[in-house]
Scaffold this motif. Sequence first.
Motif, PDB file in Angstrom:
ATOM      1  N   GLU A  77       0.816  -1.223   0.000  1.00  0.00           N
ATOM      2  CA  GLU A  77       0.000   0.000   0.000  1.00  0.00           C
ATOM      3  C   GLU A  77       0.853   1.279   0.000  1.00  0.00           C
ATOM      4  O   GLU A  77       0.592   2.202  -0.743  1.00  0.00           O
ATOM      5  N   GLY A  78       1.878   1.329   0.811  1.00  0.00           N
ATOM      6  CA  GLY A  78       2.701   2.535   0.911  1.00  0.00           C
ATOM      7  C   GLY A  78       3.529   2.843  -0.326  1.00  0.00           C
ATOM      8  O   GLY A  78       4.055   3.943  -0.470  1.00  0.00           O
ATOM      9  N   SER A  79       3.663   1.886  -1.235  1.00  0.00           N
ATOM     10  CA  SER A  79       4.471   2.072  -2.446  1.00  0.00           C
ATOM     11  C   SER A  79       3.653   2.324  -3.705  1.00  0.00           C
ATOM     12  O   SER A  79       4.190   2.780  -4.712  1.00  0.00           O
ATOM     13  N   LYS A  80       2.373   2.014  -3.684  1.00  0.00           N
ATOM     14  CA  LYS A  80       1.548   2.052  -4.895  1.00  0.00           C
ATOM     15  C   LYS A  80       1.646   3.383  -5.641  1.00  0.00           C
ATOM     16  O   LYS A  80       1.883   3.410  -6.847  1.00  0.00           O
ATOM     17  N   GLU A  81       1.477   4.482  -4.935  1.00  0.00           N
ATOM     18  CA  GLU A  81       1.492   5.799  -5.581  1.00  0.00           C
ATOM     19  C   GLU A  81       2.865   6.115  -6.176  1.00  0.00           C
ATOM     20  O   GLU A  81       2.961   6.669  -7.271  1.00  0.00           O
ATOM     21  N   MET A  82       3.932   5.739  -5.480  1.00  0.00           N
ATOM     22  CA  MET A  82       5.277   5.999  -5.985  1.00  0.00           C
ATOM     23  C   MET A  82       5.577   5.155  -7.225  1.00  0.00           C
ATOM     24  O   MET A  82       6.204   5.641  -8.174  1.00  0.00           O
ATOM     25  N   VAL A  83       5.131   3.913  -7.218  1.00  0.00           N
ATOM     26  CA  VAL A  83       5.328   3.042  -8.384  1.00  0.00           C
ATOM     27  C   VAL A  83       4.567   3.612  -9.578  1.00  0.00           C
ATOM     28  O   VAL A  83       5.102   3.673 -10.699  1.00  0.00           O
ATOM     29  N   GLU A  84       3.357   4.056  -9.348  1.00  0.00           N
ATOM     30  CA  GLU A  84       2.567   4.652 -10.437  1.00  0.00           C
ATOM     31  C   GLU A  84       3.233   5.933 -10.941  1.00  0.00           C
ATOM     32  O   GLU A  84       3.269   6.191 -12.145  1.00  0.00           O
ATOM     33  N   GLY A  85       3.790   6.727 -10.047  1.00  0.00           N
ATOM     34  CA  GLY A  85       4.504   7.940 -10.456  1.00  0.00           C
ATOM     35  C   GLY A  85       5.700   7.619 -11.337  1.00  0.00           C
ATOM     36  O   GLY A  85       5.963   8.307 -12.328  1.00  0.00           O
ATOM     37  N   ALA A  86       6.430   6.556 -11.003  1.00  0.00           N
ATOM     38  CA  ALA A  86       7.571   6.137 -11.831  1.00  0.00           C
ATOM     39  C   ALA A  86       7.088   5.671 -13.200  1.00  0.00           C
ATOM     40  O   ALA A  86       7.713   5.964 -14.217  1.00  0.00           O
ATOM     41  N   ARG A  87       5.966   4.952 -13.222  1.00  0.00           N
ATOM     42  CA  ARG A  87       5.418   4.494 -14.503  1.00  0.00           C
ATOM     43  C   ARG A  87       5.046   5.678 -15.382  1.00  0.00           C
ATOM     44  O   ARG A  87       5.340   5.690 -16.575  1.00  0.00           O
ATOM     45  N   ARG A  88       4.447   6.705 -14.794  1.00  0.00           N
ATOM     46  CA  ARG A  88       4.088   7.909 -15.577  1.00  0.00           C
ATOM     47  C   ARG A  88       5.337   8.626 -16.087  1.00  0.00           C
ATOM     48  O   ARG A  88       5.375   9.081 -17.218  1.00  0.00           O
TER      49      ARG A  88
END
Length: 190
Positions: A13-24
Motif C-alpha cells: 500500500e505505501g508504495s503504490k502511488e510511488m510506483v505509479e509515479g515512476a510508470r508515468r
Amino acid sequence: MTFASHTAETAPEGSKEMVEGARRKFGFVPAPVARIAESPELLATFLGNTAAFDRSSLGTLEREVVIMTLATRVECHYCVALHSATMTRQAVDAEVIAALREGRPLADTKLEALRRFTDAVLATGGGVAEEDLNAFFAAGHDRRNALDVVLGVGTYTLSTFANRLTGAPLDAAFEAHRWEPHHTGRSATA
C-alpha cells in the motif's frame, strides 16, 4: 531469495502511488523501483533524497559525475546504464560518458577534481585527507559542494546497494547502454 517486481497493483500500500509515479515518468516501471517497492520506506527515502540531491549546489553534470563514480565503484550495472542514457539525452560529450563508465580521468579539471573527491569520500568513508579536500577547493568547489557530494553518495548508495541486492534486471530502455564491470582490482565486497 528472489524479489518480486511490483506494479502499482501488486506493490504494498505505501508504495503504490510511488510506483505509479515512476510508470508515468518513464512510461514503464523501472526494475529497481519495481523491486524496492517491497519496502515503501526505502523507496520513499530514495525518491526524497534524489529530489534533494537534484536541488543541491551541484549542477546536472556534476551530479552525474558523483553518481557514476559511485555506481562504477560498487559495480551497479543498472545505475551505470541508466545514467549513461541520461547523459546521452542531455547531450553530454561521449568521451565524458566513456571516461566515467571506465573510471578514467576527465579532461575538464573541475569535473576531474569532483570525480577524484567523490572517489576519496568513498574510499575513506568520508575521512578525506586534507590534501584531497584542498585539491577539491583549488579546482573551484566549495564546502557546500563537498557536503552535497556526501548527499549524493548517501542517496545513490541506497539505490546501488538495493539494485544489487534485489538483482534488478536491466530494462530494455537502457540496453543500448549496458555496462559490465572492468574489475579494476577494487572489490565491491571488500
